[in-house]
Scaffold this motif. Structure first.
Motif, PDB file in Angstrom:
ATOM      1  N   LYS A  86      16.551  -5.861  11.505  1.00  0.00           N
ATOM      2  CA  LYS A  86      15.313  -5.727  12.270  1.00  0.00           C
ATOM      3  C   LYS A  86      14.262  -4.998  11.441  1.00  0.00           C
ATOM      4  N   PRO A  87      13.002  -5.380  11.588  1.00  0.00           N
ATOM      5  CA  PRO A  87      11.932  -4.667  10.886  1.00  0.00           C
ATOM      6  C   PRO A  87      11.770  -3.239  11.410  1.00  0.00           C
ATOM      7  N   VAL A  88      11.259  -2.370  10.560  1.00  0.00           N
ATOM      8  CA  VAL A  88      10.943  -0.989  10.908  1.00  0.00           C
ATOM      9  C   VAL A  88       9.493  -0.747  10.512  1.00  0.00           C
ATOM     10  N   LEU A  89       8.706  -0.176  11.420  1.00  0.00           N
ATOM     11  CA  LEU A  89       7.306   0.135  11.167  1.00  0.00           C
ATOM     12  C   LEU A  89       7.181   1.581  10.712  1.00  0.00           C
ATOM     13  N   THR A  90       6.362   1.827   9.700  1.00  0.00           N
ATOM     14  CA  THR A  90       6.070   3.185   9.255  1.00  0.00           C
ATOM     15  C   THR A  90       4.580   3.426   9.449  1.00  0.00           C
ATOM     16  N   ASP A  91       4.233   4.570  10.065  1.00  0.00           N
ATOM     17  CA  ASP A  91       2.817   4.874  10.273  1.00  0.00           C
ATOM     18  C   ASP A  91       2.263   5.652   9.083  1.00  0.00           C
ATOM     19  N   SER A  92       0.967   5.964   9.118  1.00  0.00           N
ATOM     20  CA  SER A  92       0.305   6.619   7.989  1.00  0.00           C
ATOM     21  C   SER A  92       0.815   8.040   7.759  1.00  0.00           C
ATOM     22  N   GLY A 123      -3.334   4.782  19.367  1.00  0.00           N
ATOM     23  CA  GLY A 123      -4.136   5.056  18.181  1.00  0.00           C
ATOM     24  C   GLY A 123      -3.369   5.264  16.891  1.00  0.00           C
ATOM     25  N   THR A 124      -2.072   5.026  16.894  1.00  0.00           N
ATOM     26  CA  THR A 124      -1.261   5.197  15.679  1.00  0.00           C
ATOM     27  C   THR A 124      -1.781   4.289  14.563  1.00  0.00           C
ATOM     28  N   LYS A 125      -1.998   4.855  13.393  1.00  0.00           N
ATOM     29  CA  LYS A 125      -2.424   4.089  12.216  1.00  0.00           C
ATOM     30  C   LYS A 125      -1.177   3.622  11.473  1.00  0.00           C
ATOM     31  N   VAL A 126      -1.061   2.320  11.278  1.00  0.00           N
ATOM     32  CA  VAL A 126       0.122   1.774  10.622  1.00  0.00           C
ATOM     33  C   VAL A 126      -0.043   1.755   9.110  1.00  0.00           C
ATOM     34  N   ALA A 127       1.091   1.819   8.406  1.00  0.00           N
ATOM     35  CA  ALA A 127       1.071   1.786   6.941  1.00  0.00           C
ATOM     36  C   ALA A 127       1.845   0.597   6.401  1.00  0.00           C
ATOM     37  N   SER A 128       3.092   0.425   6.884  1.00  0.00           N
ATOM     38  CA  SER A 128       3.929  -0.636   6.325  1.00  0.00           C
ATOM     39  C   SER A 128       4.986  -1.068   7.325  1.00  0.00           C
ATOM     40  N   ILE A 129       5.588  -2.202   6.991  1.00  0.00           N
ATOM     41  CA  ILE A 129       6.736  -2.704   7.736  1.00  0.00           C
ATOM     42  C   ILE A 129       7.829  -2.961   6.702  1.00  0.00           C
ATOM     43  N   SER A 130       9.059  -2.591   7.044  1.00  0.00           N
ATOM     44  CA  SER A 130      10.188  -2.781   6.126  1.00  0.00           C
ATOM     45  C   SER A 130      11.265  -3.613   6.804  1.00  0.00           C
ATOM     46  N   ILE A 131      11.816  -4.521   6.019  1.00  0.00           N
ATOM     47  CA  ILE A 131      12.999  -5.270   6.445  1.00  0.00           C
ATOM     48  C   ILE A 131      14.028  -5.023   5.359  1.00  0.00           C
ATOM     49  N   ASP A 132      14.985  -4.125   5.670  1.00  0.00           N
ATOM     50  CA  ASP A 132      16.007  -3.733   4.711  1.00  0.00           C
ATOM     51  C   ASP A 132      15.343  -3.172   3.451  1.00  0.00           C
ATOM     52  N   THR A 133      15.459  -3.844   2.320  1.00  0.00           N
ATOM     53  CA  THR A 133      14.923  -3.329   1.052  1.00  0.00           C
ATOM     54  C   THR A 133      13.499  -3.806   0.762  1.00  0.00           C
ATOM     55  N   ALA A 134      12.943  -4.680   1.606  1.00  0.00           N
ATOM     56  CA  ALA A 134      11.591  -5.203   1.387  1.00  0.00           C
ATOM     57  C   ALA A 134      10.588  -4.401   2.216  1.00  0.00           C
ATOM     58  N   THR A 135       9.571  -3.863   1.550  1.00  0.00           N
ATOM     59  CA  THR A 135       8.515  -3.113   2.240  1.00  0.00           C
ATOM     60  C   THR A 135       7.192  -3.829   2.000  1.00  0.00           C
ATOM     61  N   ILE A 136       6.463  -4.043   3.085  1.00  0.00           N
ATOM     62  CA  ILE A 136       5.197  -4.759   3.040  1.00  0.00           C
ATOM     63  C   ILE A 136       4.092  -3.838   3.543  1.00  0.00           C
ATOM     64  N   ASN A 137       3.086  -3.589   2.722  1.00  0.00           N
ATOM     65  CA  ASN A 137       1.952  -2.761   3.108  1.00  0.00           C
ATOM     66  C   ASN A 137       1.066  -3.553   4.061  1.00  0.00           C
ATOM     67  N   ILE A 138       0.847  -3.025   5.259  1.00  0.00           N
ATOM     68  CA  ILE A 138       0.027  -3.716   6.250  1.00  0.00           C
ATOM     69  C   ILE A 138      -1.154  -2.863   6.722  1.00  0.00           C
ATOM     70  N   ALA A 139      -1.394  -1.733   6.060  1.00  0.00           N
ATOM     71  CA  ALA A 139      -2.471  -0.839   6.480  1.00  0.00           C
ATOM     72  C   ALA A 139      -3.818  -1.550   6.542  1.00  0.00           C
ATOM     73  N   SER A 140      -4.069  -2.442   5.606  1.00  0.00           N
ATOM     74  CA  SER A 140      -5.366  -3.133   5.564  1.00  0.00           C
ATOM     75  C   SER A 140      -5.550  -4.113   6.725  1.00  0.00           C
ATOM     76  N   LEU A 141      -4.471  -4.462   7.395  1.00  0.00           N
ATOM     77  CA  LEU A 141      -4.556  -5.381   8.532  1.00  0.00           C
ATOM     78  C   LEU A 141      -4.840  -4.641   9.840  1.00  0.00           C
ATOM     79  N   ASP A 142      -4.722  -3.307   9.833  1.00  0.00           N
ATOM     80  CA  ASP A 142      -4.894  -2.490  11.034  1.00  0.00           C
ATOM     81  C   ASP A 142      -6.372  -2.153  11.188  1.00  0.00           C
ATOM     82  N   LYS A 143      -7.070  -2.960  12.004  1.00  0.00           N
ATOM     83  CA  LYS A 143      -8.516  -2.778  12.172  1.00  0.00           C
ATOM     84  C   LYS A 143      -8.857  -2.275  13.539  1.00  0.00           C
TER      85      LYS A 143
END
Length: 143
Positions: A86-92, A123-143
């Motif tokens: 399952k994906p895991v979200l990390t905030d700023s 209002g949580t600002k997101v930073a990335s989403i991780s699936i196991d060893t893959a981390t994807i930066n998504i901060a720029s998508l949080d508008k």
């Protein structure tokens, strides 16, 4: 003339930034591309790829759901026996959040899109989403 050159340069930079937002990340032969982020108080908790699960989630009080939408493409390198976590979200601030949505039978379709809801404080600002060893930066998508 100078204004046109500056405008053109700025446009090229914006295109480069936008292209970077949608660059796929490869996880064991599964290409994952972030598509966008939505916020909601009530969400469907549909497994990925979408199936028959029709459970809904409701945010409480000072909470909301951040829904990370992603596209998946199965490449020939993907082993159908792979269990995708399952994906895991990390905030700023570095805090992590779990989703109830599972990735089930990731290789069953050649391409599909899924939304992963995460219950977070308003209002949580997101930073990335991780699936196991893959981390994807998504901060720029949080508008």
């Amino acid at each position: 003339m100078r204004k046109a050159v500056i405008t053109a340069s700025f446009t090229v930079c914006l295109v480069a930034i936008a292209t970077g937002q949608t660059k796929p990340t490869n996880y064991k032969g599964l290409e994952i591309t972030p598509l966008g982020i939505e916020r909601a108080k009530n969400v469907a908790l549909i497994d990925c790829p979408p199936g028959q699960n029709s459970v809904r989630g409701n945010a409480r009080g000072e909470e909301e759901f951040v829904v990370v939408n992603a596209a998946f493409k199965v490449t020939p390198a993907f082993d159908a026996k792979t269990i995708v976590k399952k994906p895991v979200l990390t905030d700023s601030a570095g805090k992590t959040y779990n989703t109830s949505v599972s990735i089930i039978d990731a290789g069953s379709l050649p391409e599909y899109k899924c939304g992963f809801p995460f219950r977070v404080p308003l209002g949580t600002k997101v930073a990335s989403i991780s699936i196991d060893t893959a981390t994807i930066n998504i901060a720029s998508l949080d508008k």
